[in-house]
Design an enzyme around this catalytic site. Structure first.
Site, PDB file in Angstrom:
ATOM      1  N   TYR A 125       0.711  -1.274  -0.090  1.00  0.00           N
ATOM      2  CA  TYR A 125       0.084  -0.030  -0.008  1.00  0.00           C
ATOM      3  C   TYR A 125       0.926   1.289  -0.038  1.00  0.00           C
ATOM      4  O   TYR A 125       0.328   2.326   0.171  1.00  0.00           O
ATOM      5  CB  TYR A 125      -0.959   0.017   1.462  1.00  0.00           C
ATOM      6  CG  TYR A 125      -2.223  -0.955   0.841  1.00  0.00           C
ATOM      7  CD1 TYR A 125      -1.910  -2.202   0.850  1.00  0.00           C
ATOM      8  CD2 TYR A 125      -3.423  -0.394   1.165  1.00  0.00           C
ATOM      9  CE1 TYR A 125      -3.028  -3.034   0.531  1.00  0.00           C
ATOM     10  CE2 TYR A 125      -4.402  -1.213   0.981  1.00  0.00           C
ATOM     11  CZ  TYR A 125      -4.136  -2.520   0.629  1.00  0.00           C
ATOM     12  OH  TYR A 125      -5.374  -3.530   0.486  1.00  0.00           O
ATOM     13  N   LYS A 172       4.301 -14.291   4.887  1.00  0.00           N
ATOM     14  CA  LYS A 172       4.572 -15.105   3.573  1.00  0.00           C
ATOM     15  C   LYS A 172       6.092 -15.077   3.628  1.00  0.00           C
ATOM     16  O   LYS A 172       6.757 -14.902   2.624  1.00  0.00           O
ATOM     17  CB  LYS A 172       3.798 -14.692   2.540  1.00  0.00           C
ATOM     18  CG  LYS A 172       3.875 -15.738   1.240  1.00  0.00           C
ATOM     19  CD  LYS A 172       2.971 -16.782   1.395  1.00  0.00           C
ATOM     20  CE  LYS A 172       3.354 -17.720   0.461  1.00  0.00           C
ATOM     21  NZ  LYS A 172       2.522 -18.870   0.646  1.00  0.00           N
ATOM     22  N   ASP A 206      -1.353 -18.523   4.219  1.00  0.00           N
ATOM     23  CA  ASP A 206      -2.280 -19.533   3.301  1.00  0.00           C
ATOM     24  C   ASP A 206      -2.710 -20.461   4.388  1.00  0.00           C
ATOM     25  O   ASP A 206      -3.879 -20.675   4.459  1.00  0.00           O
ATOM     26  CB  ASP A 206      -1.680 -19.924   2.174  1.00  0.00           C
ATOM     27  CG  ASP A 206      -0.231 -20.407   2.203  1.00  0.00           C
ATOM     28  OD1 ASP A 206       0.356 -20.461   3.293  1.00  0.00           O
ATOM     29  OD2 ASP A 206       0.470 -20.966   1.159  1.00  0.00           O
ATOM     30  N   ASP A 230      -6.006  -6.361   5.283  1.00  0.00           N
ATOM     31  CA  ASP A 230      -7.292  -5.727   4.420  1.00  0.00           C
ATOM     32  C   ASP A 230      -7.777  -6.959   4.353  1.00  0.00           C
ATOM     33  O   ASP A 230      -9.139  -7.301   4.312  1.00  0.00           O
ATOM     34  CB  ASP A 230      -6.670  -5.184   3.180  1.00  0.00           C
ATOM     35  CG  ASP A 230      -7.799  -4.328   2.627  1.00  0.00           C
ATOM     36  OD1 ASP A 230      -9.043  -4.327   2.992  1.00  0.00           O
ATOM     37  OD2 ASP A 230      -7.706  -3.811   1.434  1.00  0.00           O
TER      38      ASP A 230
END
Ligand code: ATP
Length: 341
Positions: A125, A172, A206, A230
């Protein structure tokens, strides 16, 4: 005691849910004087030159607290997000989104009670995108040690203050070894040095998503960078009944903006059917924030009265259409007002 707060209704369903929320606060005699300001499409429509007028930013800086409706962000082109710009301009680095099951809103799990803490100022972002040659674009993910440390500190402090037992970091770092790697190293560092009594875990995002939908009750405080926050916020909203039920706070050292997790919902805007509860819950968070800042027990009691009233309304089956009910936005607000103790 009387307080001043900025009200930015936003656009889309924003003005409708803001109106309903303000009517509930007024009926509860919440001692708030609103300073009305504009942002986003609503600002342009009113003849402002900027999507984020300097006067709006100045008012929030001055009064330090704002309640804000959603501002539309066009998809795949057009102007960049006003919501993101506001958070970055005011350095509201910590987003807090409490997600809890509500009696009267049946979902797959009964006892969800978790809090998403989202880093609000960087990650993908940061808005750094380039077309380096025709047909090839880059989006840069920014992570600074300073921001990673401060959001970790923020999340653990929040957990300690609210007597929360565990912080789970979603990441991640197996793929983004530098950026997400730094994020988890900073979280670990803050945990080990200052909050060893709070349980701590790191989950690859995930796998974390799978665990969230299998059993969200095993989670407590979730800490993650901007984009993951988000996405996970909306996933968590789905676990408790939808976007109409999840409030949020964007907190920094010098200001705080309270806003629902949902967007401007253009598909239902102007019809008077949006669920105002997420913004009303955000307003209750705002009242508690002000009450804590000023040590105002009466204001905290007002916040509790409003919360009890909407809990009762839901328990009694008063629901807007997103929850399978038939009430309009204002009818739901009236149902809450009728239950104010
Ligand atoms: P953004 O990217 O701007 O955050 P979004 O992708 O989260 O937006 P929303 O505008 O929040 O999208 O809308 C997603 C869906 O949820 C839409 O179908 C919308 O009608 C519904 N929705 C969102 N908020 C509400 C609400 N308060 N009441 C009823 N339905 C809502």
């Amino acid at each position: 005691m009387k307080y001043t707060a900025v009200l930015v209704p936003g656009d889309g369903i924003g003005p409708e849910v803001a109106h309903a929320t303000c009517s509930i606060l007024k009926a509860a005699n919440a001692p708030i004087d609103w300073v009305h300001c504009l942002a986003g499409v609503a600002a342009l429509d009113a003849g402002e030159k900027e999507l984020l007028p300097a006067a709006t930013v100045a008012a929030i800086r001055e009064h330090k607290v704002a309640l804000k409706g959603p501002c539309t962000t066009p998809v795949g082109g057009g102007f960049s997000s006003v919501n993101v710009a506001m958070r970055k301009t005011l350095d509201l680095y910590g987003a807090v989104r409490p997600v809890r099951s509500l009696v009267g809103v049946p979902t797959r799990f009964d006892n969800v009670d978790l809090v998403v803490v989202r880093e609000n100022t960087e990650g993908l972002y940061a808005g750094i995108e380039n077309e380096i040659t025709k047909g090839v674009v880059t989006s840069v993910k920014v992570a600074t040690r300073e921001a990673c440390l401060r959001i970790a500190e923020f999340a653990f402090q929040y957990a300690a203050h609210r007597n929360r037992k565990k912080v789970s970091v979603f990441h991640k770092a197996n793929i983004m070894k530098l950026s997400d790697g730094m994020f988890i190293r900073c979280a670990r560092e803050v945990h080990d040095a200052k909050f060893p009594n709070i349980a701590y875990e790191e989950l690859i995002i995930d796998a974390a998503c799978m665990r969230l939908v299998q059993d969200p009750t095993r989670f407590d405080v979730l800490l993650m960078e901007n984009l993951y926050g988000d996405v996970i916020s909306d996933l968590c909203a789905g676990l408790v009944g939808g976007l109409g039920l999840v409030p949020g706070a964007n907190l920094g050292e010098h200001a705080a903006i309270f806003e629902a997790v949902h967007g401007s919902a253009p598909d239902i805007a102007g019809q008077g059917i949006a669920n105002p509860l997420a913004l009303t819950m955000s307003a209750v968070m705002m009242l508690n924030y002000i009450a804590e800042m000023h040590g105002d027990g009466a204001l905290a009691a007002t916040a509790t009265r409003i919360r009890t009233a909407y809990d009762l309304a839901l328990r009694d089956g008063c629901k807007t259409r997103d929850l399978g009910g038939t009430l309009t936005t204002s009818q739901f607000a009236d149902a809450v007002i009728a239950r104010l103790g």
